[in-house]
Write a protein that holds these residues in place. Structure first.
Motif, PDB file in Angstrom:
ATOM      1  N   VAL A   4      15.358  -1.593  15.086  1.00  0.00           N
ATOM      2  CA  VAL A   4      15.431  -2.195  13.756  1.00  0.00           C
ATOM      3  C   VAL A   4      16.482  -1.479  12.913  1.00  0.00           C
ATOM      4  N   GLY A   5      17.257  -2.263  12.188  1.00  0.00           N
ATOM      5  CA  GLY A   5      18.171  -1.736  11.188  1.00  0.00           C
ATOM      6  C   GLY A   5      17.573  -1.972   9.815  1.00  0.00           C
ATOM      7  N   ILE A   6      17.525  -0.940   9.007  1.00  0.00           N
ATOM      8  CA  ILE A   6      16.879  -1.006   7.698  1.00  0.00           C
ATOM      9  C   ILE A   6      17.901  -0.819   6.590  1.00  0.00           C
ATOM     10  N   VAL A   7      18.046  -1.825   5.730  1.00  0.00           N
ATOM     11  CA  VAL A   7      18.859  -1.671   4.526  1.00  0.00           C
ATOM     12  C   VAL A   7      17.927  -1.099   3.471  1.00  0.00           C
ATOM     13  N   GLY A   8      18.059   0.193   3.227  1.00  0.00           N
ATOM     14  CA  GLY A   8      17.162   0.890   2.311  1.00  0.00           C
ATOM     15  C   GLY A   8      17.808   1.147   0.963  1.00  0.00           C
ATOM     16  N   GLY A   9      17.108   1.938   0.166  1.00  0.00           N
ATOM     17  CA  GLY A   9      17.592   2.268  -1.164  1.00  0.00           C
ATOM     18  C   GLY A   9      17.260   1.225  -2.207  1.00  0.00           C
ATOM     19  N   THR A  10      16.455   0.215  -1.806  1.00  0.00           N
ATOM     20  CA  THR A  10      16.178  -0.896  -2.747  1.00  0.00           C
ATOM     21  C   THR A  10      14.690  -1.055  -3.061  1.00  0.00           C
ATOM     22  N   GLY A  11      13.919  -0.022  -3.385  1.00  0.00           N
ATOM     23  CA  GLY A  11      14.386   1.272  -3.792  1.00  0.00           C
ATOM     24  C   GLY A  11      14.042   2.373  -2.777  1.00  0.00           C
ATOM     25  N   PRO A  12      14.417   3.588  -3.160  1.00  0.00           N
ATOM     26  CA  PRO A  12      14.247   4.742  -2.285  1.00  0.00           C
ATOM     27  C   PRO A  12      12.803   5.005  -1.866  1.00  0.00           C
ATOM     28  N   GLU A  13      11.858   4.845  -2.781  1.00  0.00           N
ATOM     29  CA  GLU A  13      10.454   5.137  -2.463  1.00  0.00           C
ATOM     30  C   GLU A  13       9.923   4.214  -1.372  1.00  0.00           C
ATOM     31  N   SER A  14      10.269   2.936  -1.456  1.00  0.00           N
ATOM     32  CA  SER A  14       9.777   2.005  -0.436  1.00  0.00           C
ATOM     33  C   SER A  14      10.473   2.232   0.899  1.00  0.00           C
ATOM     34  N   THR A  15      11.711   2.733   0.855  1.00  0.00           N
ATOM     35  CA  THR A  15      12.419   3.048   2.099  1.00  0.00           C
ATOM     36  C   THR A  15      11.676   4.135   2.864  1.00  0.00           C
ATOM     37  N   VAL A  16      11.216   5.137   2.138  1.00  0.00           N
ATOM     38  CA  VAL A  16      10.421   6.218   2.745  1.00  0.00           C
ATOM     39  C   VAL A  16       9.128   5.649   3.336  1.00  0.00           C
ATOM     40  N   ASP A  17       8.495   4.741   2.598  1.00  0.00           N
ATOM     41  CA  ASP A  17       7.245   4.125   3.072  1.00  0.00           C
ATOM     42  C   ASP A  17       7.479   3.322   4.347  1.00  0.00           C
ATOM     43  N   TYR A  18       8.547   2.539   4.378  1.00  0.00           N
ATOM     44  CA  TYR A  18       8.873   1.765   5.578  1.00  0.00           C
ATOM     45  C   TYR A  18       9.067   2.710   6.768  1.00  0.00           C
ATOM     46  N   TYR A  19       9.857   3.744   6.579  1.00  0.00           N
ATOM     47  CA  TYR A  19      10.163   4.684   7.652  1.00  0.00           C
ATOM     48  C   TYR A  19       8.899   5.344   8.191  1.00  0.00           C
ATOM     49  N   GLN A  20       8.086   5.885   7.287  1.00  0.00           N
ATOM     50  CA  GLN A  20       6.866   6.573   7.715  1.00  0.00           C
ATOM     51  C   GLN A  20       5.863   5.611   8.345  1.00  0.00           C
ATOM     52  N   SER A  21       5.747   4.416   7.775  1.00  0.00           N
ATOM     53  CA  SER A  21       4.790   3.431   8.306  1.00  0.00           C
ATOM     54  C   SER A  21       5.199   2.946   9.689  1.00  0.00           C
ATOM     55  N   ILE A  22       6.485   2.712   9.889  1.00  0.00           N
ATOM     56  CA  ILE A  22       6.960   2.272  11.204  1.00  0.00           C
ATOM     57  C   ILE A  22       6.689   3.338  12.248  1.00  0.00           C
ATOM     58  N   ILE A  23       6.956   4.594  11.911  1.00  0.00           N
ATOM     59  CA  ILE A  23       6.693   5.690  12.853  1.00  0.00           C
ATOM     60  C   ILE A  23       5.204   5.775  13.173  1.00  0.00           C
ATOM     61  N   SER A  24       4.370   5.726  12.131  1.00  0.00           N
ATOM     62  CA  SER A  24       2.920   5.844  12.330  1.00  0.00           C
ATOM     63  C   SER A  24       2.368   4.708  13.186  1.00  0.00           C
ATOM     64  N   LYS A  25       2.776   3.474  12.866  1.00  0.00           N
ATOM     65  CA  LYS A  25       2.281   2.320  13.619  1.00  0.00           C
ATOM     66  C   LYS A  25       2.825   2.314  15.049  1.00  0.00           C
ATOM     67  N   PHE A  26       4.060   2.761  15.218  1.00  0.00           N
ATOM     68  CA  PHE A  26       4.666   2.840  16.550  1.00  0.00           C
ATOM     69  C   PHE A  26       3.875   3.817  17.422  1.00  0.00           C
TER      70      PHE A  26
END
Length: 235
Positions: A4-26
């Motif tokens: 997956v390619g993630i266009v982040g920074g929109t905003g920064p807090e949710s980018t962190v959430d996406y990253y951590q959630s994807i790792i955890s669920k994976f």
């Protein structure tokens, strides 16, 4: 597995959430803490995006987001997502300009509402999400009524998102203000559910805070991302 390619920074807090959630669920799906997904993040400037929208520079925004996605495509992303609802204003225009598939947070949220057999839904998010029709279209076209807060409520919500949530600030008074608006929409407009149409809103509003359905767009989006990562690439 797909990358997956993630266009982040929109905003920064949710980018962190996406990253951590994807790792955890994976790791949960794989069954090992010693496995990690391969992904790419291109973090762009949220404030530049807001300024382009405020100034009506739609084509410049399309070009800005297209460039961000093409960079992810060039390094090997199999599909791409935005970590915010607001950039979906130009989702279709951007998808037409890139080769890599994209997953729409709006489409996935609509499918969830359909699954729950909802007929009337409230929407809160940035002013751009509440004022424009891009989020409403799939719902209205399938006879699901969508309601947004009144003008003063919209201004309050947008200000608090930009000044607080986008900067990682969780204020209990703001939470009370948001919950009061949702309660007003429930009483005034008869909504059956509320769409948290900004991916930072779950920092503030939890399922247990509400007496109606809550559609967490970030969670819905991430679940679809996980399904796609594990999709059979041989098909």
């Amino acid at each position: 597995m797909k990358k997956v390619g993630i266009v982040g920074g929109t905003g920064p807090e949710s980018t962190v959430d996406y990253y951590q959630s994807i790792i955890s669920k994976f790791q949960e799906k794989i069954g090992s803490k010693e496995e990690l997904p391969e992904l790419f993040i291109n973090s762009i400037n949220m404030y530049k995006m807001f300024n382009l929208l405020m100034n009506g520079q739609t084509q410049e925004l399309i070009n800005y987001l297209t460039d961000a996605i093409q960079k992810l495509e060039s390094v090997g992303a199999d599909f791409v997502v935005f970590t915010g609802n607001t950039p979906h204003i130009v989702f279709e225009q951007v998808q037409e300009k890139v080769q890599v598939p994209m997953i729409s947070i709006v489409e996935e949220t609509y499918l969830k509402a359909q699954e729950l057999s909802l007929e009337k839904i409230g929407l809160i998010g940035t002013k751009f999400t509440m004022e424009n029709d891009f989020f409403k279209q799939p719902f209205v076209s399938h006879n699901i009524e969508m309601v947004v807060p009144n003008q003063s409520e919209q201004e309050y919500i947008h200000r608090k998102i930009v000044e607080e949530l986008e900067n990682g600030i969780v204020n209990n008074d703001t939470k009370k203000g948001f919950l009061n608006i949702i309660e007003q929409m429930t009483d005034r407009d008869g909504i059956q559910a509320i769409i948290l149409g900004c991916t930072e809103l779950p920092m503030l509003i939890k399922n247990e805070d509400l007496n109606i359905h809550s559609l967490n767009t970030a969670e819905i989006h991430i679940n679809k991302i996980m399904d796609t990562i594990f999709m059979d690439t041989t098909r």
